[in-house]
Design an enzyme around this catalytic site. Sequence first.
Site, mmCIF file in Angstrom:
data_model
loop_
_atom_site.group_PDB
_atom_site.id
_atom_site.type_symbol
_atom_site.label_atom_id
_atom_site.label_comp_id
_atom_site.label_asym_id
_atom_site.label_seq_id
_atom_site.Cartn_x
_atom_site.Cartn_y
_atom_site.Cartn_z
ATOM 1 N N ARG A 189 0.864 -1.279 -0.144
ATOM 2 C CA ARG A 189 0.100 0.039 0.103
ATOM 3 C C ARG A 189 0.946 1.088 -0.084
ATOM 4 N NH1 ARG A 189 -3.237 -3.331 -1.325
ATOM 5 N NH2 ARG A 189 -5.459 -3.324 -0.317
ATOM 6 N N GLU A 218 -4.377 7.142 -5.004
ATOM 7 C CA GLU A 218 -4.100 6.698 -6.253
ATOM 8 C C GLU A 218 -5.264 7.205 -7.123
ATOM 9 O OE1 GLU A 218 -4.542 2.262 -5.360
ATOM 10 O OE2 GLU A 218 -2.445 2.435 -4.781
ATOM 11 N N HIS A 237 -1.696 0.120 -9.591
ATOM 12 C CA HIS A 237 -2.247 -0.885 -8.682
ATOM 13 C C HIS A 237 -2.870 -2.149 -9.382
ATOM 14 C CE1 HIS A 237 -3.832 -1.409 -4.237
ATOM 15 N NE2 HIS A 237 -3.577 -2.452 -4.888
#
Length: 277
Positions: A189, A218, A237
């Site tokens: 993360r 993000e 991601h």
Amino acid sequence: MWKYYPAAEPSLLRLLPSLKVVCSGGVGIDHLDVPFINSLGVKVANTPGVVSDSTADLAMGLLLASARKILEGYQNALDSLTPVKPQKLMGIEVTGSTLGIIGMGEIGYKIAQRSKGFDMKILYYNRTKRSAEDEQAVGASYCQSLHDLLRLSDFVVIAVNLKPDTVGLIGYRELSLMKPTAILVNISRGQVVDQDALVEALQSGTIHAAALDVTHPEPLPRDHPLLGLPNVLITPHIGINTYNTARRIVEKMVENALAAVKDLPVPNEVTLPNCQA
């Protein structure tokens, strides 16, 4: 819930009095207020196990791409006006190098399995030591100190869960301990790494490069300094983004949902002790 949508906000959940379970695709549950959801009489379930292979694959892909300057080479090949300058595309040897894995859960262990194929020396830092059999199977050595792992590693891969004690785990001090030739890979993360500290380390040459599948937020704002650094590789991601993994995630979510509506034990229910693990 796929890719955090729809968001499990209290305003939405209070409108669903018959709700029995919130099924989240993936392992991380940092986007869910589990105690609040449970207080409504609603269970929470995730999909552990099925995301580990694809995430470990991406970790190795990021490591290799950053070490061997694959993206820079591709861009050079596309630009017919730019002469090839091999010295600018000199990379870092992966085979025989030292890999430090922070977080030796299922994903971290699968990264170690893949790294063994590159004859890498594998170090790991984890809350608990793996069994001797696990260590021997991948040739991994346990580091009691995170700082020792950082000092010794040519590549550092972060594979921890996001929890209060992992927020900012890698900051100015930790980055200063790494080799100036080292590459940091983060597939956990974004909040685990202090991004201001990372920018400074990359700009100053404290570390060689970073490869990130996760950031905070993000996506990053378009003017974020990480996006303008030549020694940073960022993907959006996509650790779990393969067709096989997506199918297995959905199957797990459906399995969890069906069990909940039938008042049966939910196979992958997230309980409060697990949230703190």
